[in-house]
Design a protein around this motif. Structure first.
Motif, PDB file in Angstrom:
ATOM      1  N   ILE A 306      29.991  49.205  43.096  1.00 14.74           N
ATOM      2  CA  ILE A 306      30.684  48.608  41.962  1.00 14.74           C
ATOM      3  C   ILE A 306      31.356  47.316  42.403  1.00 14.74           C
ATOM      4  O   ILE A 306      31.628  47.112  43.582  1.00 14.74           O
ATOM      5  CB  ILE A 306      31.714  49.580  41.329  1.00 14.74           C
ATOM      6  CG1 ILE A 306      32.681  50.130  42.377  1.00 14.74           C
ATOM      7  CG2 ILE A 306      31.020  50.729  40.612  1.00 14.74           C
ATOM      8  CD1 ILE A 306      33.845  50.884  41.789  1.00 14.74           C
ATOM      9  N   LYS A 307      31.581  46.445  41.431  1.00 10.49           N
ATOM     10  CA  LYS A 307      32.149  45.124  41.723  1.00 10.49           C
ATOM     11  C   LYS A 307      33.661  45.103  41.533  1.00 10.49           C
ATOM     12  O   LYS A 307      34.357  44.295  42.128  1.00 10.49           O
ATOM     13  CB  LYS A 307      31.519  44.071  40.800  1.00 10.49           C
ATOM     14  CG  LYS A 307      30.038  43.840  41.059  1.00 10.49           C
ATOM     15  CD  LYS A 307      29.820  42.508  41.786  1.00 10.49           C
ATOM     16  CE  LYS A 307      28.377  42.266  42.140  1.00 10.49           C
ATOM     17  NZ  LYS A 307      27.968  43.066  43.322  1.00 10.49           N
ATOM     18  N   GLU A 308      34.142  45.986  40.645  1.00  6.50           N
ATOM     19  CA  GLU A 308      35.559  45.986  40.287  1.00  6.50           C
ATOM     20  C   GLU A 308      36.075  47.399  40.133  1.00  6.50           C
ATOM     21  O   GLU A 308      35.342  48.277  39.702  1.00  6.50           O
ATOM     22  CB  GLU A 308      35.762  45.274  38.944  1.00  6.50           C
ATOM     23  CG  GLU A 308      35.404  43.819  38.945  1.00  6.50           C
ATOM     24  CD  GLU A 308      35.889  43.114  37.685  1.00  6.50           C
ATOM     25  OE1 GLU A 308      35.925  41.884  37.702  1.00  6.50           O
ATOM     26  OE2 GLU A 308      36.255  43.809  36.694  1.00  6.50           O
ATOM     27  N   ALA A 309      37.343  47.608  40.473  1.00  7.23           N
ATOM     28  CA  ALA A 309      37.964  48.923  40.294  1.00  7.23           C
ATOM     29  C   ALA A 309      39.365  48.737  39.711  1.00  7.23           C
ATOM     30  O   ALA A 309      40.197  48.055  40.300  1.00  7.23           O
ATOM     31  CB  ALA A 309      38.043  49.657  41.632  1.00  7.23           C
ATOM     32  N   GLY A 310      39.610  49.341  38.570  1.00  8.37           N
ATOM     33  CA  GLY A 310      40.896  49.229  37.888  1.00  8.37           C
ATOM     34  C   GLY A 310      41.824  50.386  38.221  1.00  8.37           C
ATOM     35  O   GLY A 310      41.502  51.241  39.061  1.00  8.37           O
ATOM     36  N   PRO A 311      42.993  50.447  37.565  1.00  5.59           N
ATOM     37  CA  PRO A 311      44.006  51.465  37.845  1.00  5.59           C
ATOM     38  C   PRO A 311      43.484  52.905  37.766  1.00  5.59           C
ATOM     39  O   PRO A 311      42.717  53.236  36.869  1.00  5.59           O
ATOM     40  CB  PRO A 311      45.052  51.207  36.759  1.00  5.59           C
ATOM     41  CG  PRO A 311      44.941  49.749  36.477  1.00  5.59           C
ATOM     42  CD  PRO A 311      43.484  49.438  36.601  1.00  5.59           C
ATOM     43  N   SER A 312      43.902  53.711  38.736  1.00  2.00           N
ATOM     44  CA  SER A 312      43.582  55.144  38.863  1.00  2.00           C
ATOM     45  C   SER A 312      42.149  55.423  39.292  1.00  2.00           C
ATOM     46  O   SER A 312      41.745  56.576  39.367  1.00  2.00           O
ATOM     47  CB  SER A 312      43.862  55.932  37.576  1.00  2.00           C
ATOM     48  OG  SER A 312      45.226  55.869  37.244  1.00  2.00           O
ATOM     49  N   LEU A 313      41.382  54.381  39.581  1.00  2.00           N
ATOM     50  CA  LEU A 313      40.007  54.626  40.024  1.00  2.00           C
ATOM     51  C   LEU A 313      39.963  54.758  41.541  1.00  2.00           C
ATOM     52  O   LEU A 313      40.451  53.888  42.255  1.00  2.00           O
ATOM     53  CB  LEU A 313      39.062  53.501  39.573  1.00  2.00           C
ATOM     54  CG  LEU A 313      37.585  53.871  39.726  1.00  2.00           C
ATOM     55  CD1 LEU A 313      37.167  54.887  38.678  1.00  2.00           C
ATOM     56  CD2 LEU A 313      36.687  52.651  39.661  1.00  2.00           C
ATOM     57  N   PRO A 314      39.383  55.856  42.052  1.00  2.00           N
ATOM     58  CA  PRO A 314      39.214  55.974  43.499  1.00  2.00           C
ATOM     59  C   PRO A 314      37.926  55.273  43.926  1.00  2.00           C
ATOM     60  O   PRO A 314      36.887  55.456  43.299  1.00  2.00           O
ATOM     61  CB  PRO A 314      39.105  57.487  43.722  1.00  2.00           C
ATOM     62  CG  PRO A 314      38.745  58.081  42.410  1.00  2.00           C
ATOM     63  CD  PRO A 314      38.931  57.050  41.328  1.00  2.00           C
ATOM     64  N   VAL A 315      38.002  54.471  44.970  1.00  2.00           N
ATOM     65  CA  VAL A 315      36.811  53.784  45.475  1.00  2.00           C
ATOM     66  C   VAL A 315      36.806  53.749  46.992  1.00  2.00           C
ATOM     67  O   VAL A 315      37.851  53.789  47.632  1.00  2.00           O
ATOM     68  CB  VAL A 315      36.706  52.312  45.000  1.00  2.00           C
ATOM     69  CG1 VAL A 315      36.247  52.231  43.580  1.00  2.00           C
ATOM     70  CG2 VAL A 315      38.004  51.563  45.217  1.00  2.00           C
ATOM     71  N   GLU A 316      35.607  53.662  47.531  1.00  2.00           N
ATOM     72  CA  GLU A 316      35.461  53.515  48.974  1.00  2.00           C
ATOM     73  C   GLU A 316      35.290  52.028  49.264  1.00  2.00           C
ATOM     74  O   GLU A 316      34.435  51.384  48.661  1.00  2.00           O
ATOM     75  CB  GLU A 316      34.238  54.309  49.440  1.00  2.00           C
ATOM     76  CG  GLU A 316      34.199  54.519  50.929  1.00  2.00           C
ATOM     77  CD  GLU A 316      33.142  55.543  51.310  1.00  2.00           C
ATOM     78  OE1 GLU A 316      33.500  56.556  51.912  1.00  2.00           O
ATOM     79  OE2 GLU A 316      31.959  55.307  50.997  1.00  2.00           O
TER      80      GLU A 316
END
Ligand code: GTP
Ligand code: MG
Length: 370
Positions: A306-316
């Motif tokens: 993914i290119k973007e991650a907003g609030p409350s999103l878990p990402v590696e």
């Protein structure tokens, strides 16, 4: 007017968030650590705790977010972050798996299960919920490490064919201390020995009065095996989330918290982070604890880029110079030079702290000087 979460304020005051929650309660306000309070209330609290309101930044060496507060009108609703806790073998992992099975997005993606420490589901109604996987007996220290500041709601899992066990009680105490609302999930309802009433009565002894007994703590009977009660649990999480009025500004540089981190042989340092506010983007320059880097790539909990991650999103996140620690905060900065400078300063401080804390004897005095 500006708003700040109780946890953020506690961090800045170097006080326990639970103490602030208690103080607010005495002032007649029922808030949890992740809720925002307005500036007037914040100042009242600061005075209450005997701090000076006119706090100036320590130095330019580190990032000072004291006055970096989002305006009320920039705040948007964000998904709740839910931690599942309970005694060994009471069915936490089974419940997480069953909940993951209700994810409409995952259903579409073909049910690929990627293990990261946190994942988000999209409910049938289109709402998002983030779940934190805190397995086994490490759950409490883990949750503390990750900073209770990421957890909005705790689901207390109790097996309905068993009872309140030591870790159940530990989870209750920990949740109370953190000032986080709890939903009781009485699991294994498919079993013949299932006796939820016994559980509810035992919970009373710990001052938890559930809804089924006219109290205000939500409870639900469920089975991870048959799926009974799962929709009800999701509804209760969403209801609780609505009461908490969880909001964050998505349109700014991201702040995030490290959930877990490791060194991958192929990919290098990997950090699973949960975005607290703002939007994290590929290419962003970061300081994460004592590490710096640039977001080379991001993967969601389904392993998709993914290119973007907003609030409350878990990402590696891929692209850090080293492995940060669970609980570290991630901040986006303007330049790589600034990122390196802050990281170096923090490393220096961390080393100095270790040196001071080490017992004084000739041997480690010399190694500290070396
Ligand atoms: P730890 O991670 O070791 O703390 O355990 P846990 O709380 O994650 O429990 P887990 O989900 O691994 O479940 C423990 C056992 O209970 C497993 O054998 C599950 O199959 C069983 N179990 C969990 N949920 C249910 C349920 O709803 N019904 C029945 N019949 N068995 C269940
Ligand atoms: Mg488990």
């Amino acid at each position: 007017p500006d708003a700040i979460t109780v946890q953020e304020l506690a961090n800045r005051m170097a006080e326990k968030a639970a103490d602030l929650v208690k103080a607010l309660f005495k002032m007649g306000m029922m808030v949890t650590i992740n809720q925002t309070i307005d500036q007037d209330t914040a100042e009242l609290l600061v005075t209450e705790f005997g701090h000076n309101i006119e706090r100036v930044s320590d130095s330019d060496a580190d990032i000072d977010t004291t006055y970096d507060v989002d305006e009320e009108e920039t705040l948007k609703v964000r998904p709740p972050v839910v931690a599942i806790m309970g005694h060994v073998d009471h069915g936490k992992t089974s419940l997480l798996d069953a909940l993951r099975g209700t994810d409409v997005v995952r259903g579409e993606a073909g049910g690929i299960t990627q293990h990261i420490g946190a994942y988000q589901i999209k409910t049938k109604g289109g709402e998002h919920i983030t779940f934190l996987d805190t397995p086994g007996h490490e759950a409490f220290t883990e949750m503390r490490m990750r900073g209770a500041n990421v957890t909005d709601i705790v689901i207390l899992v109790v097996a309905g064919d068993d009872g309140l066990m030591p870790q159940t009680i530990e989870a209750i105490n920990h949740t109370k201390a953190a000032g986080v609302p709890m939903i009781v999930a009485i699991t294994k309802s498919d079993k013949p020995e299932f006796n939820p009433q016994k559980i509810r009565e035992r919970l009373l002894e710990h001052e938890i009065l559930v809804e089924a007994m006219s109290g205000d703590v939500q409870d639900v009977e469920l089975s991870a095996k048959t799926g009974a009660g799962l929709d009800e649990l999701i509804d209760k999480i969403l209801l609780q989330a609505e009461l908490l009025e969880l909001r964050a500004n998505p349109d700014r540089a991201a702040d995030a918290t490290v959930i877990e981190a490791k060194l991958d042989k192929g990919k290098g340092p990997l950090a699973t982070v949960l975005v607290n506010r703002g939007t994290l983007k590929v290419g962003d320059i970061l300081v994460v604890g004592t590490q710096s880097g640039r977001v080379r790539a991001m993967l969601d909990d389904k392993g998709r880029q993914i290119k973007e991650a907003g609030p409350s999103l878990p990402v590696e996140v891929l692209g850090l110079g080293g492995v940060p620690m669970a609980g570290d905060s991630l901040t986006v900065v303007e330049t790589e030079a600034r990122a390196r400078e802050v990281a170096a300063y923090r490393q220096e401080m961390a080393t100095a702290k270790r040196t001071v804390q080490a017992p004084v004897n000739l041997e480690n005095m010399f190694s500290a000087l070396a």
